[in-house]
Design a protein around this motif. Sequence first.
Motif, PDB file in Angstrom:
ATOM      1  N   MET A   1       0.823  -1.195   0.000  1.00 30.10           N
ATOM      2  CA  MET A   1       0.000   0.000   0.000  1.00 30.10           C
ATOM      3  C   MET A   1       0.869   1.262   0.000  1.00 30.10           C
ATOM      4  N   LEU A   2       1.987   1.206   0.741  1.00 29.82           N
ATOM      5  CA  LEU A   2       2.885   2.355   0.744  1.00 29.82           C
ATOM      6  C   LEU A   2       3.487   2.589  -0.643  1.00 29.82           C
ATOM      7  N   LYS A   3       3.789   1.501  -1.349  1.00 28.60           N
ATOM      8  CA  LYS A   3       4.308   1.645  -2.713  1.00 28.60           C
ATOM      9  C   LYS A   3       3.266   2.285  -3.620  1.00 28.60           C
ATOM     10  N   TYR A   4       2.015   1.844  -3.449  1.00 27.87           N
ATOM     11  CA  TYR A   4       0.930   2.425  -4.246  1.00 27.87           C
ATOM     12  C   TYR A   4       0.808   3.921  -3.972  1.00 27.87           C
ATOM     13  N   LEU A   5       0.853   4.315  -2.693  1.00 18.61           N
ATOM     14  CA  LEU A   5       0.734   5.722  -2.338  1.00 18.61           C
ATOM     15  C   LEU A   5       1.908   6.525  -2.892  1.00 18.61           C
ATOM     16  N   SER A   6       3.094   5.909  -2.945  1.00 20.57           N
ATOM     17  CA  SER A   6       4.243   6.624  -3.505  1.00 20.57           C
ATOM     18  C   SER A   6       4.030   6.935  -4.976  1.00 20.57           C
ATOM     19  N   ILE A   7       3.368   6.011  -5.699  1.00 19.10           N
ATOM     20  CA  ILE A   7       3.083   6.253  -7.117  1.00 19.10           C
ATOM     21  C   ILE A   7       2.004   7.321  -7.260  1.00 19.10           C
ATOM     22  N   VAL A   8       1.024   7.333  -6.346  1.00 17.31           N
ATOM     23  CA  VAL A   8       0.009   8.383  -6.363  1.00 17.31           C
ATOM     24  C   VAL A   8       0.656   9.755  -6.195  1.00 17.31           C
ATOM     25  N   LEU A   9       1.599   9.854  -5.264  1.00 17.41           N
ATOM     26  CA  LEU A   9       2.314  11.117  -5.057  1.00 17.41           C
ATOM     27  C   LEU A   9       3.151  11.468  -6.287  1.00 17.41           C
ATOM     28  N   TYR A  10       3.747  10.455  -6.905  1.00 17.99           N
ATOM     29  CA  TYR A  10       4.549  10.673  -8.106  1.00 17.99           C
ATOM     30  C   TYR A  10       3.683  11.236  -9.234  1.00 17.99           C
ATOM     31  N   LEU A  11       2.435  10.726  -9.327  1.00 14.15           N
ATOM     32  CA  LEU A  11       1.513  11.231 -10.347  1.00 14.15           C
ATOM     33  C   LEU A  11       1.179  12.696 -10.139  1.00 14.15           C
ATOM     34  N   GLY A  12       1.286  13.151  -8.881  1.00 14.52           N
ATOM     35  CA  GLY A  12       1.063  14.570  -8.619  1.00 14.52           C
ATOM     36  C   GLY A  12       2.193  15.446  -9.122  1.00 14.52           C
ATOM     37  N   LEU A  13       3.373  14.844  -9.291  1.00 17.04           N
ATOM     38  CA  LEU A  13       4.538  15.588  -9.766  1.00 17.04           C
ATOM     39  C   LEU A  13       4.714  15.471 -11.275  1.00 17.04           C
ATOM     40  N   VAL A  14       4.416  14.291 -11.805  1.00 12.40           N
ATOM     41  CA  VAL A  14       4.566  14.017 -13.235  1.00 12.40           C
ATOM     42  C   VAL A  14       3.183  13.844 -13.842  1.00 12.40           C
ATOM     43  N   LYS A  15       2.921  14.522 -14.931  1.00 15.38           N
ATOM     44  CA  LYS A  15       1.591  14.497 -15.541  1.00 15.38           C
ATOM     45  C   LYS A  15       1.628  13.813 -16.900  1.00 15.38           C
ATOM     46  N   PRO A  16       1.588  12.485 -16.954  1.00 19.46           N
ATOM     47  CA  PRO A  16       1.562  11.792 -18.255  1.00 19.46           C
ATOM     48  C   PRO A  16       0.184  11.935 -18.889  1.00 19.46           C
ATOM     49  N   SER A  17       0.113  11.704 -20.188  1.00 17.51           N
ATOM     50  CA  SER A  17      -1.185  11.767 -20.867  1.00 17.51           C
ATOM     51  C   SER A  17      -2.102  10.645 -20.413  1.00 17.51           C
ATOM     52  N   ALA A  18      -1.519   9.519 -19.992  1.00 14.58           N
ATOM     53  CA  ALA A  18      -2.280   8.399 -19.435  1.00 14.58           C
ATOM     54  C   ALA A  18      -1.404   7.721 -18.387  1.00 14.58           C
ATOM     55  N   ALA A  19      -2.030   7.229 -17.317  1.00 17.28           N
ATOM     56  CA  ALA A  19      -1.272   6.619 -16.226  1.00 17.28           C
ATOM     57  C   ALA A  19      -0.431   5.446 -16.703  1.00 17.28           C
ATOM     58  N   ARG A  20      -0.942   4.695 -17.708  1.00 18.11           N
ATOM     59  CA  ARG A  20      -0.200   3.530 -18.189  1.00 18.11           C
ATOM     60  C   ARG A  20       1.124   3.919 -18.840  1.00 18.11           C
ATOM     61  N   ASP A  21       1.261   5.208 -19.248  1.00 16.38           N
ATOM     62  CA  ASP A  21       2.518   5.645 -19.851  1.00 16.38           C
ATOM     63  C   ASP A  21       3.678   5.576 -18.872  1.00 16.38           C
ATOM     64  N   LEU A  22       3.386   5.557 -17.579  1.00 15.54           N
ATOM     65  CA  LEU A  22       4.460   5.472 -16.581  1.00 15.54           C
ATOM     66  C   LEU A  22       5.196   4.143 -16.653  1.00 15.54           C
ATOM     67  N   TRP A  23       4.604   3.152 -17.287  1.00 11.82           N
ATOM     68  CA  TRP A  23       5.233   1.826 -17.391  1.00 11.82           C
ATOM     69  C   TRP A  23       5.748   1.541 -18.800  1.00 11.82           C
TER      70      TRP A  23
END
Length: 266
Positions: A1-23
């Motif tokens: 869950m902490l890893k998931y929250l870290s990615i949520v916070l990362y999404l607040g800093l990086v704005k990809p066109s789609a979340a799947r682009d992060l992978w």
Amino acid sequence: MLKYLSIVLYLGLVKPSAARDLWRKDRLHNHPFPCGVMPGYRAYYHPHQNLAIDERMVASKARHGMKQYLKDKPTKWGFKLFVLADSKTGYTCDFNVYQGKALTPSGNGLSFDAVVNLLRVPYLGTGYHVFVDNFYTSTALFQHLHIHYGACGTIRENRIGFPKTTMNSLPKKAVRGDMRWIRDGPLLRAVTIPEPVLEYNKYMEGVDLSDALINYFSVTQKCRHWYKKLFLHFVDIAVVNSYILHKEMALEKQHKPITQKLFTAS
């Protein structure tokens, strides 16, 4: 869950066109942090050639605008998912929760968009055979798919684009098993036996197989909050997909799956 929250916070800093682009792994869109923290299941499973797309209902009595009613489903009321599944194993390759409209409307209708959006999974590539029922089948969809995929499905005669012709139509006294077809460019092969019907009946059950496996040992409970219901269903999907991954790897190594007794459908 902490890893998931870290990615949520990362999404607040990086704005990809789609979340799947992060992978994504291409150099232009490479984001090493998300895939290093949480690699996806899909990176470890390559589906077989035949895929099925169908709806799935997550039962719920919650009062929510996304709740749907489907009279032809065993579960009448709940949240509707569009699901892409491996027809051979029942592995859930991808899904979208229906929110009352298409996520990215193309102007070709909801059923068209539901199929096209599910097939945008980057690892799929081309050469797959996609099976759908008459809710999705249309000439516009099959013309769109035929360049990269084989497609098969039943169709409603009143569908927009369905040929309004009696050419090669069945006679009034046709006997059971008679078959006729018409061709529109590359959308239908010339066949002497109803092979597409046989293939449809064989491979359209991918989502139903996934549903059956989920229902054996579901973690879903009665929940007051609708989002808990969906979350628990996603856990079910992850558990079944994990079992399928284990089973495929065991068979590849000629070992007996250790969870064989848990799922009698296997």
